[in-house]
Scaffold this active site. Sequence first.
Site, PDB file in Angstrom:
ATOM      1  N   ASN A   1      34.452 110.527  69.047  1.00  0.00           N
ATOM      2  CA  ASN A   1      35.042 109.226  68.709  1.00  0.00           C
ATOM      3  C   ASN A   1      36.500 109.204  69.135  1.00  0.00           C
ATOM      4  OD1 ASN A   1      35.326 106.655  67.368  1.00  0.00           O
ATOM      5  ND2 ASN A   1      36.317 107.708  65.661  1.00  0.00           N
TER       6      ASN A   1
ATOM      7  N   HIS B   1      40.176 107.511  68.038  1.00  0.00           N
ATOM      8  CA  HIS B   1      40.816 106.876  66.885  1.00  0.00           C
ATOM      9  C   HIS B   1      42.294 106.655  67.215  1.00  0.00           C
ATOM     10  CE1 HIS B   1      41.360 105.773  62.741  1.00  0.00           C
ATOM     11  NE2 HIS B   1      42.447 106.529  62.720  1.00  0.00           N
TER      12      HIS B   1
ATOM     13  N   SER C   1      43.722 109.979  69.032  1.00  0.00           N
ATOM     14  CA  SER C   1      43.006 111.260  68.944  1.00  0.00           C
ATOM     15  C   SER C   1      41.558 111.053  69.352  1.00  0.00           C
ATOM     16  CB  SER C   1      42.990 111.771  67.495  1.00  0.00           C
ATOM     17  OG  SER C   1      44.275 111.754  66.917  1.00  0.00           O
TER      18      SER C   1
ATOM     19  N   ASP D   1      36.679 109.873  60.362  1.00  0.00           N
ATOM     20  CA  ASP D   1      37.776 110.344  61.219  1.00  0.00           C
ATOM     21  C   ASP D   1      38.300 111.726  60.817  1.00  0.00           C
ATOM     22  OD1 ASP D   1      37.642 107.826  62.552  1.00  0.00           O
ATOM     23  OD2 ASP D   1      38.951 106.942  61.048  1.00  0.00           O
TER      24      ASP D   1
HETATM   25  C1  GRF Z   1      40.638 101.108  70.120  1.00  0.00           C
HETATM   26  O1  GRF Z   1      41.983 101.059  69.758  1.00  0.00           O
HETATM   27  C2  GRF Z   1      39.926 102.239  69.416  1.00  0.00           C
HETATM   28  O2  GRF Z   1      40.713 103.383  69.281  1.00  0.00           O
HETATM   29  C3  GRF Z   1      39.669 101.638  68.070  1.00  0.00           C
HETATM   30  O3  GRF Z   1      39.288 100.294  68.347  1.00  0.00           O
HETATM   31  C4  GRF Z   1      39.888  99.887  69.584  1.00  0.00           C
HETATM   32  C5  GRF Z   1      38.757  99.457  70.479  1.00  0.00           C
HETATM   33  O4  GRF Z   1      39.221  98.883  71.679  1.00  0.00           O
HETATM   34  N1  GRF Z   1      38.680 102.389  67.319  1.00  0.00           N
HETATM   35  P1  GRF Z   1      38.235  98.711  72.914  1.00  0.00           P
HETATM   36  O5  GRF Z   1      36.984  97.973  72.398  1.00  0.00           O
HETATM   37  O6  GRF Z   1      37.897 100.051  73.457  1.00  0.00           O
HETATM   38  O7  GRF Z   1      38.990  97.845  73.892  1.00  0.00           O
END
Ligand code: GRF
Length: 195
Positions: free
Chosen positions: A110, A112, A139, A148
């Site tokens: 994932n 984050h 991360s 997370d």
């Molecule tokens: C990203 O900032 C990701 O880290 C978070 O949600 C956002 C998703 O953006 N979990 P995208 O859909 O990849 O443009």
Amino acid sequence: MTKLRLAILISGRGSNMEALVKATQKTAFPAETVLVMSNRSDAAGLEYAATHGIENIAVPHREFAHDREAFERAMHTHLQRSNVDIIALAGFMRILTPWFVRQWDGKLINIHPSLLPKYPGLNTHQRALDAGDEQAGCSVHWVNEGVDTGEIIDQRRVSIVKGDTAETLAARVLQSEHDLYPKALEKACYSLLKS
Ligand code: GRF
């Protein structure tokens, strides 16, 4: 070269998914994207996958009422059908049950938008600003049964500058996510291939 079969799970815009798709199209990358799946049928990212010839499926969680495991079993069936080896969550906004996480233990990563272990969960950028932090970041981690909390694969730091708002900071962190995620995925693939 044997490539791992990657599925990317999204919920919306899908800009991290795009960064992963571009990376996995390179000959030397140890994975190929075989499936993009979303829990929302209106996720913009599904369109991107479709125009790039990648199998894309919506499994709307709302159709499963409050039965999270039934929703995940439906996703799991698609993942198995596509012979997926590794899954990257990219802006996938559903918390996964221990059942799903156990099915994909050691194969699920994932991204984050914080420097974990700081700020798991939502509103990471505002929380970093409210705390007066000088640095934010992102991360990539292995997914375990917590939110997370899995082992960190790699991180990028982003300086917080005077006048930053949650929006300006999020935009800068997002740029670094696009750089980090493909590299961290590559690292995860090699560790999986070695195991
Ligand atoms: C990203 O900032 C990701 O880290 C978070 O949600 C956002 C998703 O953006 N979990 P995208 O859909 O990849 O443009």
